[in-house]
Enzyme design. Sequence first.
Site, PDB file in Angstrom:
ATOM      1  CD  GLU A  42      20.008 -50.122  21.698  1.00  0.00           C
ATOM      2  OE1 GLU A  42      20.463 -50.423  20.570  1.00  0.00           O
ATOM      3  OE2 GLU A  42      19.070 -49.332  21.860  1.00  0.00           O
ATOM      4  CD  GLU A  78      23.003 -46.561  19.515  1.00  0.00           C
ATOM      5  OE1 GLU A  78      23.704 -45.966  20.352  1.00  0.00           O
ATOM      6  OE2 GLU A  78      22.596 -47.723  19.682  1.00  0.00           O
TER       7      GLU A  78
END
Length: 699
Positions: free
Chosen positions: A105, A125
Site C-alpha cells: 500500500e 491481510e
Amino acid sequence: MSDVVSYAREGNIAVITIDNPPVNAMGYSTRLGVWNAIDQFAADGAAQAAVLICAGRTFIAGADISEFDKPIQDPWLPALVQKLEDCPKLIVAAIHGTALGGGLETAMGCHYRCAVAAAKVGLPEVNLGLLPGASGTQRLPRLAGVQKALDMMISGKPVGAADAHQNGIVDTIIDGDLRAGAVAYAEKLIAEMAPIRRVSRLPVDGSQATLEFFAEFRRQMQRQARGFFAPEQIVKCVEAAVTLPYDQALKQERERFELCKASTHSAAQRHLFFAEREISKIPDIGKDVAARRVESVAVIGAGTMGGGIAMNFLNAGMPVTLLEMDRNGLDRGLGVIRKNYEANVKKGRMTAEQLEQTLGLIRPTLDYGDLANADLVIEAVFENMAIKKEVFATLDAACKPGAILASNTSTLDLNEIAAVTRRPEDVIGMHFFAPANVMQLLEIVRGARTARDAIATAMDLAKRIRKVGVLVGVCFGFVGNRVFFPYLREAQRMILEGVAPDHIDKVAWDWGMAMGPNAVVDLSGVDVFYKLFSEWKGRPDDPAFCRLTTVLNGLGRLGQKSGRGFYKYEGRDAVPDPEVIEIARQEAAALGIAARTIGDGEIEERLFYAMINEGARVLEEGIALRPGDVDVIFANGYGLPRYRGGPMFYADTLGLKRVYDGICKYRAQYGDLYWTPSLLLEKLAQEGSTFAAWAKART
Ligand code: 3HC
Ligand code: NAI
C-alpha cells in the site's frame, strides 16, 4: 532524522531508506520517520525526485501487526500513504524481498514502482482476518484490474515481480543493484518529464465488473472463504471501488477495516500468526545450541506414511534411502511415490524431467548396511512396539554415531523405544500427519533423554521441508491425537444417545471444522482408530468408549476405503446410512444408554469442551509448551478453522468460567470419568483469567 528512517541525496535524487529489522514493518516510529522524510524531501530544493527503499532483507512487510491491539498513534498508515501520493514531487518505490500489506500500500502511494526480479508483492491481510486498510482495496483494482486485485486479496498470496509488472503493479524491473537502478530510473522519469502519477486518480476499469461478475466471484470464493468474515468485506470494498467515487469508497474501506480489526476472527488469526512463530522458541534451547548437519536421510518402511515422509525430503532436494522388509514392499512404495509425482506433472507443478531427477534421489534398499552414512533415519513401520524395538536395535548397530534416529509413531512410548538403543539422546519423535507429503503439521516429540541439539536439528529440518514443527512431550497420542480423541469420543457417545452421525458432523462443520468427526474417522479408516484404541494401555475403563469404532470395524465397515463406515459412499459422496442408526440403537440398548433429545448447543459444547479440557491437561502436564502450541497443532493438522484461533484461544473467547461451568454440568450428568475439569482450567476459571494471560505470565 529518525532511528529507522534516513534521508540522503544522490545528485538530484533523494533516497529515503527504512531500516527497521527484521522485516521493516510499518510501526509508529517508521511511519513517523517516513512522514518527516517526505517533508524534508518536499523542502529540499536540490531534490527533484525521491526513491523510497528499505535496508535489510525486504521492503516493508506490512503494518506492524503487534500494534493492532493498541490505540493507533498518529501518523497512521492511510494518512502516510496519502501524504506520499500528495507530494508535489515524484516518488519511486524500490522493492526487494516482499512488499506485503501496508508495504505494498505504501508502494502504491508512490508515483512509480520498480522492483528486482526476485521481489514479491501482495496483500495478505486476509490471512490476519483483515482487509488492506490503507487504501489497498481501492488502489490495487486501479492498477491491476478488478479480477486480479480480488484474486490477490482473497487468496492473500503474493505474486512475483514479473507477474506484478505484467499486471501494472510494478512499472519496471531492475537488474543488478536496486538502489543504483532505482536512482537511475527516477533520473530517467525526471528527464522524460514523466507525470506524477497518483493511483487514486486513475479510473477503475469496471467494464467487466458487473453484478453477475461479483455474484460469480462470491460463489467461487465460497470454498476457501467459508465462515471467514474478512473476504466478504474485501469484495464489498472492491464493489465500492467500482461504483463509488474514490473518497466515498475509501470511507467504506476504513469502516470495514475497523469492523474486521475488532472481530474475534482477526484476533484469532493474529494470535495464530504469532503463535506459529513462537513454536520455534524452546525455553532451554537457545541459539547457542547448534543443529547437527543433515544432508542425507533414510526412511524405514515405504507404506502410507514412509512414502509421504520420503517425498518431503526429496522435494527439498535431499537424497533419501528407503528401506523395506522385502522387494514387494519396496516396489509398492516406490510405485506410489512415482504416481504422486506423476499427478504433479499432470497438474503442471513439475516437469517430466524434474520427476526423474527427484526419483533419482531415492536409493531403495533392503539392507541396513546402506544406512551407515545417513544423518537422519525416520522409522515408519507398523505401529507395534515389538517391531519398533527391533528396528531401533538394528538401527543402533547400523548407524553412525551422531545420526538422529526418529520414530513416526503416533501413540507409542518413545522412551521405551529409545531405551533399546545405546544412544537414547539421539532418539526423537517426528510425527507426521497423513498424507505426509501434504499435511503441514509435524509434532516433534521430545523423549526424556533426547539431546537438545537433536531437538534443534528436528526443528530446523521442519523449516527446511516447510512443515510447522511443534515440540511436544511423550504421552499417548502426544498433543494432537490426545486432544482430538475426546472429541471423537463425545461424537460417538452422542450417536449412541440417538443423534444421527451426519447431524453431529453438520454441527461441527457449521462451527467451522473442515470435516465432522465421524467423516474424519471414515476418511482415516475405522480400522486405524480401532487399532489405536485397542492397543491403548490407558484406555478408559468404559465399554461405551468409542464403541461404534469397534462394532463398525467388526462389520468390515472401515470407512471410505470399504465404501461404508459411519456413512455409506456413493462415489465420493457420503450418504447418511439408516443402518448405522439401527446399529447404534442396538448397541445403546445393550449398554443401557437411553436415547435423549440433544440440541445443537449441547452437541457443540460436548465436542469442543471435551477438546479444551484435554488441551488444558496437556498444558498442565507440560506436554505442550504453550496454549498457542496446541492451537497451532489444531489449525495445521486437524482442520480447525483459523478464525477460531485453536481450541485454547476459542476457550478464551468463550470465557473460561463458562467452559468450566459447562464441563461441571456434564460431570453432573455423565460422571467423573471424562468430565473432571482440568486443574489448570479450574484455577484460571476461578481467577477470571485466560490461557493467554497464563502463558504470558510464564514468559
Ligand atoms: N508486523 C510485526 N511483526 C512482523 C511482521 C509484521 N507485519 N511481519 C513479520 N514480523 C515479525 C515476526 O513475528 C517475526 O518475529 P520474531 O522473530 O520475533 O518471531 C519476524 O518478524 C520475522 O518474521 P518471519 O519469521 O515470518 O520471517 P520470514 O522471513 O519467514 O517471513 C515475511 C517474512 C514473509 C515478511 C513474513 O513475516 C510475513 O508474512 N509477515 C506478515 C506480512 C503481513 O501479513 N503483512 C500485512 C500486515 S497487516 C497490514 O499491513 C494492514 C494494512 O493493510 C493496514
Ligand atoms: P503402513 O502399514 O502403510 O506401512 C508400514 C510399512 O512398514 C509397510 O510397507 C511395511 O512393509 C513396512 N515395515 C513393517 N515392518 C518393517 C520392518 N521391520 N522393516 C522395514 N519395513 C517394515 O503403515 P503407516 O500407516 O504408514 O504407519 C507407519 C507408522 O506411521 C506407524 O507408526 C503409524 O502409527 C504412524 N502414523 C500413521 C498415520 C496414518 O494416518 N497412517 C499418521 C501418523 C503416523
